[in-house]
Each structure stands twice: as C-alpha cells, then as structure tokens.
Design a protein around this motif. Sequence first.
Motif, PDB file in Angstrom:
ATOM      1  N   SER A 147      44.700  48.006  55.370  1.00 58.45           N
ATOM      2  CA  SER A 147      45.472  47.457  56.475  1.00 58.45           C
ATOM      3  C   SER A 147      46.906  47.219  56.016  1.00 58.45           C
ATOM      4  N   PHE A 148      47.843  47.620  56.845  1.00 56.63           N
ATOM      5  CA  PHE A 148      49.253  47.488  56.485  1.00 56.63           C
ATOM      6  C   PHE A 148      50.034  47.412  57.788  1.00 56.63           C
ATOM      7  N   THR A 149      50.844  46.366  57.907  1.00 54.27           N
ATOM      8  CA  THR A 149      51.564  46.165  59.166  1.00 54.27           C
ATOM      9  C   THR A 149      53.032  45.884  58.890  1.00 54.27           C
ATOM     10  N   VAL A 150      53.880  46.408  59.722  1.00 53.17           N
ATOM     11  CA  VAL A 150      55.302  46.089  59.665  1.00 53.17           C
ATOM     12  C   VAL A 150      55.702  45.593  61.043  1.00 53.17           C
ATOM     13  N   ALA A 151      56.250  44.400  61.085  1.00 52.39           N
ATOM     14  CA  ALA A 151      56.619  43.812  62.374  1.00 52.39           C
ATOM     15  C   ALA A 151      57.919  44.410  62.881  1.00 52.39           C
ATOM     16  N   SER A 210      45.420  51.182  59.663  1.00 51.77           N
ATOM     17  CA  SER A 210      44.119  50.641  59.287  1.00 51.77           C
ATOM     18  C   SER A 210      43.193  51.749  58.799  1.00 51.77           C
ATOM     19  N   ASP A 211      42.563  51.482  57.643  1.00 54.68           N
ATOM     20  CA  ASP A 211      41.570  52.382  57.028  1.00 54.68           C
ATOM     21  C   ASP A 211      42.083  53.804  56.857  1.00 54.68           C
ATOM     22  N   LEU A 212      43.333  53.921  56.455  1.00 56.03           N
ATOM     23  CA  LEU A 212      43.928  55.250  56.324  1.00 56.03           C
ATOM     24  C   LEU A 212      43.549  55.906  55.001  1.00 56.03           C
ATOM     25  N   GLU A 213      43.229  57.187  55.066  1.00 59.63           N
ATOM     26  CA  GLU A 213      42.955  57.959  53.851  1.00 59.63           C
ATOM     27  C   GLU A 213      43.681  59.279  53.913  1.00 59.63           C
ATOM     28  N   TYR A 214      44.314  59.602  52.792  1.00 60.57           N
ATOM     29  CA  TYR A 214      44.980  60.910  52.769  1.00 60.57           C
ATOM     30  C   TYR A 214      44.851  61.555  51.397  1.00 60.57           C
ATOM     31  N   ALA A 215      44.622  62.863  51.388  1.00 63.13           N
ATOM     32  CA  ALA A 215      44.653  63.667  50.160  1.00 63.13           C
ATOM     33  C   ALA A 215      45.374  64.970  50.470  1.00 63.13           C
ATOM     34  N   TRP A 216      46.237  65.395  49.565  1.00 61.92           N
ATOM     35  CA  TRP A 216      46.868  66.699  49.733  1.00 61.92           C
ATOM     36  C   TRP A 216      45.794  67.777  49.602  1.00 61.92           C
ATOM     37  N   PRO A 217      45.992  68.921  50.226  1.00 61.67           N
ATOM     38  CA  PRO A 217      45.001  69.991  50.117  1.00 61.67           C
ATOM     39  C   PRO A 217      44.717  70.316  48.650  1.00 61.67           C
ATOM     40  N   ASN A 218      43.444  70.469  48.318  1.00 58.36           N
ATOM     41  CA  ASN A 218      43.011  70.821  46.964  1.00 58.36           C
ATOM     42  C   ASN A 218      43.384  69.776  45.910  1.00 58.36           C
ATOM     43  N   GLN A 219      43.572  68.541  46.320  1.00 59.95           N
ATOM     44  CA  GLN A 219      43.838  67.464  45.361  1.00 59.95           C
ATOM     45  C   GLN A 219      42.916  66.284  45.659  1.00 59.95           C
ATOM     46  N   GLY A 220      42.789  65.420  44.690  1.00 55.22           N
ATOM     47  CA  GLY A 220      41.974  64.218  44.890  1.00 55.22           C
ATOM     48  C   GLY A 220      42.651  63.278  45.862  1.00 55.22           C
ATOM     49  N   PRO A 221      41.941  62.247  46.358  1.00 59.82           N
ATOM     50  CA  PRO A 221      42.536  61.293  47.304  1.00 59.82           C
ATOM     51  C   PRO A 221      43.759  60.612  46.695  1.00 59.82           C
ATOM     52  N   LEU A 222      44.800  60.482  47.504  1.00 62.86           N
ATOM     53  CA  LEU A 222      46.059  59.914  47.020  1.00 62.86           C
ATOM     54  C   LEU A 222      46.278  58.516  47.608  1.00 62.86           C
ATOM     55  N   THR A 234      58.929  42.434  50.508  1.00 63.89           N
ATOM     56  CA  THR A 234      58.760  43.518  49.548  1.00 63.89           C
ATOM     57  C   THR A 234      57.272  43.769  49.356  1.00 63.89           C
ATOM     58  N   VAL A 235      56.902  45.038  49.384  1.00 66.70           N
ATOM     59  CA  VAL A 235      55.511  45.409  49.170  1.00 66.70           C
ATOM     60  C   VAL A 235      55.469  46.466  48.087  1.00 66.70           C
ATOM     61  N   THR A 236      54.529  46.338  47.150  1.00 67.83           N
ATOM     62  CA  THR A 236      54.340  47.387  46.153  1.00 67.83           C
ATOM     63  C   THR A 236      53.178  48.248  46.614  1.00 67.83           C
ATOM     64  N   LEU A 237      53.379  49.543  46.568  1.00 70.30           N
ATOM     65  CA  LEU A 237      52.364  50.444  47.106  1.00 70.30           C
ATOM     66  C   LEU A 237      51.021  50.243  46.428  1.00 70.30           C
ATOM     67  N   ASP A 238      51.065  50.029  45.097  1.00 71.97           N
ATOM     68  CA  ASP A 238      49.815  49.834  44.367  1.00 71.97           C
ATOM     69  C   ASP A 238      49.021  48.639  44.890  1.00 71.97           C
ATOM     70  N   ASP A 239      49.707  47.644  45.465  1.00 71.02           N
ATOM     71  CA  ASP A 239      49.024  46.464  45.968  1.00 71.02           C
ATOM     72  C   ASP A 239      48.240  46.737  47.250  1.00 71.02           C
ATOM     73  N   ILE A 240      48.728  47.693  48.017  1.00 73.86           N
ATOM     74  CA  ILE A 240      48.019  47.964  49.271  1.00 73.86           C
ATOM     75  C   ILE A 240      47.153  49.219  49.172  1.00 73.86           C
ATOM     76  N   ASN A 241      47.448  50.063  48.181  1.00 67.34           N
ATOM     77  CA  ASN A 241      46.704  51.317  48.039  1.00 67.34           C
ATOM     78  C   ASN A 241      45.487  51.101  47.157  1.00 67.34           C
ATOM     79  N   HIS A 242      44.295  51.482  47.629  1.00 69.38           N
ATOM     80  CA  HIS A 242      43.070  51.268  46.865  1.00 69.38           C
ATOM     81  C   HIS A 242      42.828  52.340  45.827  1.00 69.38           C
ATOM     82  N   ILE A 243      43.568  53.461  45.946  1.00 69.52           N
ATOM     83  CA  ILE A 243      43.531  54.471  44.879  1.00 69.52           C
ATOM     84  C   ILE A 243      44.622  54.062  43.905  1.00 69.52           C
ATOM     85  N   THR A 244      44.255  53.456  42.808  1.00 67.82           N
ATOM     86  CA  THR A 244      45.289  52.905  41.933  1.00 67.82           C
ATOM     87  C   THR A 244      45.811  53.911  40.932  1.00 67.82           C
TER      88      THR A 244
END
Lengths: 238, 423
Positions: A28-32, A11-23, A222-232
């Motif tokens: 929200s993403f769940t796997v049962a 939930s509400d996850l954000e990640y950016a590699w060092p010295n790069q823009g947000p990736l 099946t999930v496409t990353l672009d569908d759940i990732n807000h950084i398109t």
Amino acid sequence: MNSTAITIEISDLEYAWPNQGPLLQLKSFTVAAGESLCLLGPSGTGKSTLLSLIAGVLEPQKGRLQVCGSALEALSSHQRDQLRADHIGIIFQMFNLVPYLSVLQNVLLPCRFSPRRRNRFERPESMVEDAKRLLCQLGLDAPDLLSRPVRDLSVGQQQRVAAARAMIGAPELIIADEPTSALDRDNRNRFVRLLQDEAKASGATLLFVTHDQGLASQFDRTVTLDDINHITTPTGTA
Amino acid sequence: MMETSILSLAAASLRNRLGSATLTILAVALSVTLFLGVEKSRTAMRTSFDNTISGTELIVGAPTGATNLLLHAVFHIGTPQAELSWSRYQEIAARPDIAWAAPVILGDSHRGFDVLATNQTYFDHYKFGRDRSLELASGEIMTDIFDAVVGASVAAELGYDIGTPLILSHGIESTGHAHHDDRPFRIVGILKPTGTPVDRTVHIGLEGLTAMHVGWETGSRHHLADSITTEMIRSFDLTPDSVSAVFIGLKDKTTILQTRRALNSQREEPVTAIIPGQTLTQLWRLVGTFERLLIGVSIFVIAVGMTSILTSMLSSLNERRREMSVLRAVGAGPRHILMLLVSECGLLGLIGASAGVCFTQILILVINPVLVSTVGMELAGTAPGLTDFLTVVSVSVLALIIGFWPAWTATRNSIGDGLAIKL
Ligand SMILES: Nc1ncnc2c1ncn2[C@@H]1O[C@H](COP(=O)(O)OP(=O)(O)OP(=O)(O)O)[C@@H](O)[C@H]1O
Ligand SMILES: [Mg+2]
C-alpha cells in the motif's frame, strides 16, 4: 479542485520486467493531493520502473493503481496515454527535450497531446504567455531564448525548460525522476526550490525521485523505496 | 488537431536532419525522374508513332512482309525488293470500292532527306494525328514538273525557302557522285510541321521523278544524257513505269477487309495490301519488349529510392530513442510514435516524388529545344498530368507503407523502454 484528495493510491502492486525476477511488490502506498514527496533509493531498485507504472507506460502484473482519480487497470493503453497527457507532467534526469523543437515548442509540447491542458487557456496567445511566465519564474527570461534551438542551452537550462514543460497547463501530478543529478549543488537546491514553489502555486502533487539524501529535507514527506517494497534484494547487479 | 500536430512534428524532425533528409529526398527524386522520363518518352514515342498516318485505309505494294511495306511506304526505311507496275496501280485505282488512290515512288534522296514522288491526291488525302491534313506553311503544292514541296524539318535544317533550287541524288547517299545535278528542282511550297516522317521528306511530282531519271535508265548516267535538254524532256511522256506503293482510301470503310482480301488474293502480279493502323500496332509490339524492359528497370530504380528512405529512417532510430521517451512522457501513445515515423517516411516520399516531377519538367524544358533542332519535333504530351499525379501518390503511399517497418521498430522500443531515457 481535486475532489479525491488522493493523487496516487497503490495497493498490492507487483511488477517484474519480462524474463526477470519480481522487482516491485508494494502492499500500500498513497500520495495525497498537493503533497510533495521525495522517493529515495539506491540505483537499480526500481524507482524509475515505479514511475513508469504510475505514469501508465508500464502495466503491473498484479494490483491496483489509482492515479488522479482513475483506476489504471480499467483503462486501455490509449486511455492511459491520454490520462498521462492530461494530468501528469514528467521531468527526466537528462535529455528532456525534443532536439528539433525550439524552447517554446518544447514547453508547449504537452498541449499538443492534451486538449484538456490546451483548453485551460482561452486563446493560443495566453498559452504562450503562460509558457513565458513559467520560464521566467524558472529564471529563463533572456528575450531570445524562446526561439533558440534547445541544443544551445546548458544542462541546467534544459532541466528548467523541462520543468516548465511539465507544469504547462497545470497538471495535477508532477513526476520528476532524478532531475537534479546532472546539476551542481547550488543549482540543484535552487532547482528543487523552484519546482516546489511552482507545484505549490498550482496546487500540484510533486513526486520527486532521487538518491541524494541531502535533498530530502525540502519535501513534505520522504519515503525510501526499500521501506515500501517487499522485494528487498534488487535483482541482478550490486 | 492531433493529426496535424504529428505531421508538423514529422516535418520539424526532418528539417532537423536536413542533410540526410535532403540526400534521401534527392535519391527518391532522381529515381522518380528516371521513371517519369522513361514513361514520358515512351508515351511520346508511342503517340507520335500512332499518329504517323491516319485516314488511309490500305497501303498496297509489291509482295513483301506487312511491316516491311509499312516501314518503306510510311517511314521511308529500307528498300523494297520490287515495285508495282503503273498499269497495276491504274487497275487498283479504278476499283469501284476505292474512293482515292495516291501512288508514291521512293528511293531518291536529297542531302540525307528522303525524296517522295507523288501527285495531288496524296496531298489531298494524306492524314496524320487525329485526321489532320497536310498544310502549307508557305507557297503552294507543285504544279510544274520541276517543282518541289519540302517538309518543315527539311526547310528548317537546310535553311531552305521558296525558290531555293534543289539537286536530288540517286539512291540514299547524301554526298557522292550520283547527283541528278543536271535537272535542278525548285521549292514552291513548305509544309507545316507534322511530327511525322513527312517533315523530313522532299515531295516532287511523279513526272518530275521520271524527268529526273531521263538518261539514267540504267541506274547511272548515260553518256548521251547531257544532250537531252529540259525542253525535250517536257515533250516526253513522263508517266512512270512503276510505283513503290499506293495509299488507298475506301468509299465505305466497312468493306476494308473484303477489299484487302480481294487485293491480296490477286493471282497475276500479286500485291500486298496492309491496314496501316493494324501494322503499326504489330510493329509497336516488336518494340514492346524493349519498352517493358525499360519500365522494369525504372521500377527497380524507384525501389532503390524507397530503400534509401528505409535506410535513413532505420539508421536514425537508435539516436532517436530518447526523443521517443520524451514524446511518450508528454502523452504520446505508441500510436503517435507509429504515426510520427510513418508520416516522416510519407513526407520523404511525397517531397521526393514531387521534386522528381519538377526535375522531369526541367529536363523536358532542356531537352525539347534540342529535339526540335535535331529531330524536328518535341516530346508530345509531357505536361504534368495524371501519370505524374499517380506516380507522386503511389510513391508517397509506398513510402508510407514501408514506413511501418521503422515505425514498428521504434514503437516496440518505446514500449520496452518504459519511461526511462536510455542511450
Ligand atoms: N527497459 C527495461 N527492460 C528490462 N529491464 C529493465 C528495464 N528498465 C529497467 N530494468 C531493470 O529494472 C531494474 C530497476 O531499474 P530502474 O531503472 O527502475 O532502477 P532505478 O531505481 O530507477 O535506478 P537509477 O537510480 O539508477 O535510475 C534494473 O535491475 C533494470 O535492470
Ligand atoms: Mg532511474
């Protein structure tokens, strides 16, 4: 066996590699538990990065990550390593094996780092028995194979050894990062089916990453990353 | 379990790189061999040096430097400027604080071995090592004027036995014209090996030496010398005129400094009195600079061995990045990656240093027989001991410590790489 019934909860996850823009920016993403999920997405969109986050190798800048019943942000890096050793099996695209260990030693490698997975077996012999059983089910039943140096195996054989390693000691979560991209179509389909069967048999959750749409039909979801990732727009390369 | 597991991984990884690992181990082993070789020959030299003489409180000779006197009287090196008169020797021997006084006369030789003329007192009181006396391997101490007792190396190298006649020569030339071949001596005793200059010495009586020089008073052969028969010589007074040095034992060892001062401050016919142990230490200090240089060089060589560990580890890191990712994936933490590489370095150091200890022992096994046949003694105290143990431990620890460099690099890489397998 898994009381939470949810293996991965983001939930509400954000990640950016060092010295790069947000990736990555995931609301929200769940796997049962017990689910087999196919994560699709073009190259460079951050699929492998997401897997590293789930496996506890990378730390997100923001957000909560619940994996196999533990909140990763509450764990030290050492505890995250232990969580990975105990609960997660990982298969890479290629070069999965430690070159100086034999096939059997490679399969048993997670047991060296996880007392929990080791202790699933009453005796060391039954650990070897189970490794043989897994290899056999994955179609690696040549008698001399166990002691062979891993260099001598074909790429497809190496990937199957990696699958056996990911599943030894029955971890709750199997993460596979494009494990079939080095295989031809026939082998690819067979490998995915074997992986599916094994995961189902042990009740493990399977998180399978690929950019091959053709494989999607074999999974529960099946999930496409672009569908759940807000950084398109992926940063950098096209 | 975890720790042994990492160690077995490290061993397997080294076995996988057998070729380069062997070369690295060889480099470490050779550097340790050189270090231990230098160290062992140094201590062996030091020990045999310190063991040359003991039980003698003072050595007295004609005025000269302390080390000169020691070199001449004990090591038979160099020629003295002057000698001590016989009457002076008698005065010294008669002093109430002196228990025994053994006169020695040096200057002649036999086929490259030194001739030392002395008396029974010398054989009774000369001690070496830890208070060990001279012992006969066979025969007896000389009784007759023309009897000789030879050291172990003399007998061994020249193949001499009891009864072998000896022709002594004047001065130190081993071949040449000035042979006292008119007065042959006879070997009556052979000494056991001592590891000191005694082994390379021909001992004769004081009278024997005078008798040998009858007709040679001017330093060369007198034209009438042939006319003097051995029987005539026996009837002469053969007391020597002077001696080269006097070995002295005291009744009370605590008076050593007073006795020495008393002897050194004598006005007429002054003498030099030295304490052998003290002068040995001074002499060793002269050699010490060279010794320190050798140690410095061998420590540098160990550093070269360590560098070869570093080189081989650092150059393997890039090709091992995938391996590290795989290990991370199966649950290894940065800690484990660090431990894996550090223990690989430690193993290289440990195996290399242990091999170095073995090489050194093999080298000593090869060298000792050669030494015995040339110098008449082997390197003492060379069995593997504390030094070897400490060397192995320090080299291993050093290797572990420098192992943190490649280990740190690998750990940082593996953290930066995440789970992706990179080239
Ligand atoms: N170790 C790293 N250090 C810095 N940046 C990285 C690192 N790994 C990946 N990235 C960046 O993160 C972005 C996503 O990479 P990632 O490997 O997650 O993509 P992917 O979706 O797995 O692609 P592929 O399908 O080709 O494997 C890329 O733009 C890449 O430049
Ligand atoms: Mg990827």
